[in-house]
Scaffold this active site. Structure first.
Site, short mmCIF file in Angstrom:
data_model
loop_
_atom_site.label_atom_id
_atom_site.label_comp_id
_atom_site.label_asym_id
_atom_site.label_seq_id
_atom_site.Cartn_x
_atom_site.Cartn_y
_atom_site.Cartn_z
N ALA A 222 36.81 86.06 3.37
CA ALA A 222 38.28 86.42 2.85
C ALA A 222 38.59 88.12 2.95
O ALA A 222 39.38 88.38 2.16
CB ALA A 222 38.09 86.01 1.34
N GLY B 290 42.45 88.82 7.64
CA GLY B 290 42.88 87.46 8.31
C GLY B 290 43.40 86.44 7.37
O GLY B 290 44.07 86.83 6.21
N ILE B 291 43.26 85.06 7.83
CA ILE B 291 43.84 84.12 6.90
C ILE B 291 43.10 83.98 5.56
O ILE B 291 43.65 83.91 4.70
CB ILE B 291 43.38 82.68 7.78
CG1 ILE B 291 44.30 82.87 9.03
CG2 ILE B 291 43.81 81.71 6.83
CD1 ILE B 291 43.99 81.60 9.79
N TYR C 158 32.65 79.31 20.61
CA TYR C 158 33.61 79.32 19.60
C TYR C 158 34.03 77.63 19.40
O TYR C 158 34.25 76.96 18.24
CB TYR C 158 34.90 80.22 19.83
CG TYR C 158 36.00 80.08 18.95
CD1 TYR C 158 35.78 80.55 17.57
CD2 TYR C 158 37.10 79.15 19.16
CE1 TYR C 158 36.51 80.31 16.62
CE2 TYR C 158 38.14 79.09 18.05
CZ TYR C 158 37.96 79.68 16.81
OH TYR C 158 38.61 79.49 16.03
#
Length: 375
Positions: A129, A132-133, A253
């Site tokens: 956290a 980004g998102i 990924y």
């Protein structure tokens, strides 16, 4: 004043009183529905008020829920030696004032999902956290008690000696050059999957004691473009942590994101009997976050795509939806995109592959186990 009529039915003394010919019943999980014996139909909404209701709490002492030979639920009062089809908990129902559930899509923001949602008594853990998102998720939950965790190595994973109601497994990297962690495993695989697996392993007792609790795993649609298993359906470690000469960052990924869904499904299977549910999700395509910072070409592509992709608030919406949506209480083992359930790839739905990944992950953790720090 003219009395209000509903669909031609006679009015009754109370707004909540059922019209003639209607009966109130409940499902096994407590949702109230209404049976119209004249028209032989059922519906979720109260025929006069349009409200939905759900029974709250456990059955009163001495009561037991049973099913008759027609599959209909009835209730036995063992103290007074009587049975009824009326749920005794209906004296303490919770009303849903909206006839239709909220509808979300790709333009929905996290704040819209959180509207009227009270997290004041919740403890939330969000991995990754710091940007980004994940940073957007962290900034929109100020009413909760948030903790930010990094999962780069097993030694950095911590356990919490306090309640935990929502765990968001969000940390990820993409387009990383080949590199091994201090645990001797490929970096993308360990950050995106194994770190989260280890974190949940440490927190599983805390989650059970905090039930109902939710685990949310951030995956990606890129999981559809790879596979992990051999001809026997077993997950191969050499595909997840390959040697440098066989490494391709995007494939690493994709495989890690497939691991996320398999892990989520198996976790839900194991933990749901204890009141802990888990769902996986896709946040959005090519959002401009720091996830692509390791490769200049990918950064360039993300820059060009930026005007056509979701904002951080929109990207966080599906994660927040899985974490707080009332309609998902007690429900898991699913995959979401744009706050809407969809089917992942066939391999992501394979329970044999999920069990194999779990077994492999446990073995990797046991081989590299280190003492943990408890807060």
């Amino acid at each position: 004043m003219t009395a209000l009529k509903y669909a031609g039915m006679d009015d009754t003394d109370s707004e909540d009183e059922l019209p003639p010919g209607w009966e109130e019943r409940s499902t096994k999980d407590g949702w109230v529905y209404y049976a119209n014996h004249e028209e032989m139909k059922t519906q979720w909404e109260h025929p006069k008020t349009g409200k939905k209701k759900r029974c709250a709490g456990a059955l009163p002492y001495g009561w037991e829920q049973e099913t008759d030979d027609k599959g209909q639920i009835f209730y036995s009062d063992h103290i007074n030696k009587r049975t009824t089809y009326f749920d005794p908990r209906q004296a303490f129902t919770i009303e849903d004032m909206q006839v239709k559930p909220k509808r979300y899509d790709g333009n929905t923001t996290a704040l819209e999902v959180l509207h009227d949602c009270d997290l004041s008594d919740k403890v939330v853990v969000i991995t990754g956290a710091n940007s980004g998102i994940g940073e957007s998720q962290n900034s929109i939950t100020p009413a909760a008690s948030p903790f930010v965790l990094m999962t780069y190595s097993q030694g950095s994973v911590i356990a919490l000696s306090k309640p935990l109601h929502i765990l968001v497994c969000n940390a990820a990297v993409c387009t990383q050059p080949w590199n091994l962690t201090e645990d001797g495993l490929e970096t993308t695989f360990q950050i995106c999957h194994l770190g989260h697996f280890y974190l949940v392993e440490l927190l599983q007792d805390v989650l059970r004691h905090s039930a109902p609790a939710r685990v949310v795993v951030v995956s990606s649609e890129s999981h559809r473009f790879t596979d992990l298993v051999d001809s026997c359906g077993k997950v191969e470690l050499k595909l997840l942590s390959p040697p440098q000469k066989e490494y391709w960052s995007m494939l690493a990924y994709n495989r890690a994101k497939l691991c996320n869904i398999l892990f989520s499904n198996e976790l839900h299977r194991r933990m749901s009997p204890h009141g802990v549910t888990c769902n996986a999700l896709h946040p959005g395509n090519m959002m401009y976050t720091s996830i692509h910072r390791s490769w200049w070409l990918m950064t360039l592509l993300f820059t060009f795509a930026r005007p056509f992709t979701k904002s951080m608030q929109q990207g966080a919406a599906t994660t927040v939806y899985c974490a707080v949506a009332p309609e998902l209480e007690g429900i898991g083992g699913m995959y979401f995109n744009n706050c809407f359930r969809c089917l992942p790839s066939p391999q992501a739905q394979d329970p044999t592959a999920a069990a194999s990944l779990w077994e492999l992950s446990e073995r990797l953790i046991q081989e590299r186990s280190t003492p943990t720090q408890v807060l």
